[in-house]
Design a protein around this motif. Sequence first.
Motif, PDB file in Angstrom:
ATOM      1  N   ILE A  79      47.245  45.317  -1.475  1.00 37.57           N
ATOM      2  CA  ILE A  79      47.238  44.426  -0.436  1.00 37.57           C
ATOM      3  C   ILE A  79      45.775  44.838   0.258  1.00 37.57           C
ATOM      4  O   ILE A  79      45.570  45.930   0.700  1.00 37.57           O
ATOM      5  CB  ILE A  79      48.285  44.700   0.852  1.00 37.57           C
ATOM      6  N   THR A 132      43.066  44.395   3.465  1.00 37.24           N
ATOM      7  CA  THR A 132      43.177  44.001   4.870  1.00 37.24           C
ATOM      8  C   THR A 132      41.685  44.210   5.375  1.00 37.24           C
ATOM      9  O   THR A 132      40.922  45.078   4.833  1.00 37.24           O
ATOM     10  CB  THR A 132      44.331  44.812   5.625  1.00 37.24           C
ATOM     11  N   GLU A 153      44.085  39.526   6.311  1.00 36.27           N
ATOM     12  CA  GLU A 153      44.913  40.082   4.776  1.00 36.27           C
ATOM     13  C   GLU A 153      44.462  38.902   3.881  1.00 36.27           C
ATOM     14  O   GLU A 153      44.465  37.750   4.151  1.00 36.27           O
ATOM     15  CB  GLU A 153      46.419  40.121   5.151  1.00 36.27           C
ATOM     16  N   SER A 182      44.782  36.716   0.463  1.00 31.94           N
ATOM     17  CA  SER A 182      45.895  36.105  -0.011  1.00 31.94           C
ATOM     18  C   SER A 182      45.439  35.699  -1.595  1.00 31.94           C
ATOM     19  O   SER A 182      44.424  35.033  -1.665  1.00 31.94           O
ATOM     20  CB  SER A 182      45.947  34.726   0.667  1.00 31.94           C
TER      21      SER A 182
END
Length: 386
Positions: free
Chosen positions: A100, A102, A127, A129
């Motif tokens: 992920i 960020t 964040e 996508s």
Amino acid sequence: MKKGQRTAVIVGLIICVLVAAGVLTYLFTSGFFNKQPVAEETQRVPLSDARVIAAFDEVAMDAPDISQYAYVSQDALIGPKFSDIVLNEPTNLGTPGNQIVTCEATATATFKNKGVEINVPVTLPFEYSDAGETWVPGDLVVGEAAVPLASANANDILANLNDILATNDPTYGEAMVDASIVKTTSDLTIDGGPITVDLSKTVESEADGVKTSELRTSTVTLNVAWSNTEGWLVTVADAGQIDTQTNQIPVAPAEGTDSPASVDPANTEPENIGNVKFGDSVSLSGTLQAVEDAAGLSSGNNYTNKGTTDNANGSVQLVLKLTRPLDMNLNGTQYRLTTIAVATSGLDDNGKSLIGRKADVKGPLEESFATSWSPAGVKALEIHVE
């Protein structure tokens, strides 16, 4: 072993070595030893400044509650306006194949009205996508309370002066409640500062036929400092001593009543006693008062002597407000007096019971009883009151 056999063995070994070398070469060239698991790489779009600015423009942010801040304008705030936007470096969370990504952007949200500007630090998280190959903003995080960009309003503070003084000292506050503000010195900045206030208050009362007017004066210094949670805090840094000046005058009798203190209005011509010197006895008539308002007494006599005190260092207890102006040539100097100092002795209350009474005073003129407002004092050997 025979020579022919030995040669055959050697040739066989050489052939084996050559075959093994060929096999190894094939394996290396075919990539057999180079094949390892390769993590799936995600192609990510960089988070641009334009995307961050657009995200801030779309944020819904409530204005700060300024009712908690004292002495600031309560008009509706306009904002937010975001400035000082800073984009931090992306952060990778998780493991390869399950990452992920960020990123955070910080800014200052500004709200303002006509009297105050409030800056609130905020943080907007993003964040990445993978599905949309875009950056998605999260919820806005609001920082600590704002700091002021304008000084406190001194007029608002002074309008609340009664409560400020009463909170600091109830006795002092009661004595100077609703006092007039004579002078204000203010040096307020966005860091706070002092306010110095000169106060004046007149309190009048009447008892036993005497009207008393008391003038109270004092100087108060206030300190103004900012609190991130309460706004401008005002405290009393110094409440000066309350100085008093008292003037007592007899109350005029009601029309149609007899009064021994009444004065013939036609008898207003000055009384001229001619040439006198210190030690000469005089007999004067008037109304006895307390020794107050030396400036007013000096003005009435057109006489000021800064070399002595208002009451001759405590020797003078009373003022005789003369029924008629007094002309005299004292030791070669001509004077016209409307009041004269009176020194009493042997009175338990220093003559306070005589204040407001009509009286005839007899005694010698004494230089030692001269005051800042009277060139001589009468040593009262006799006082006859009506």
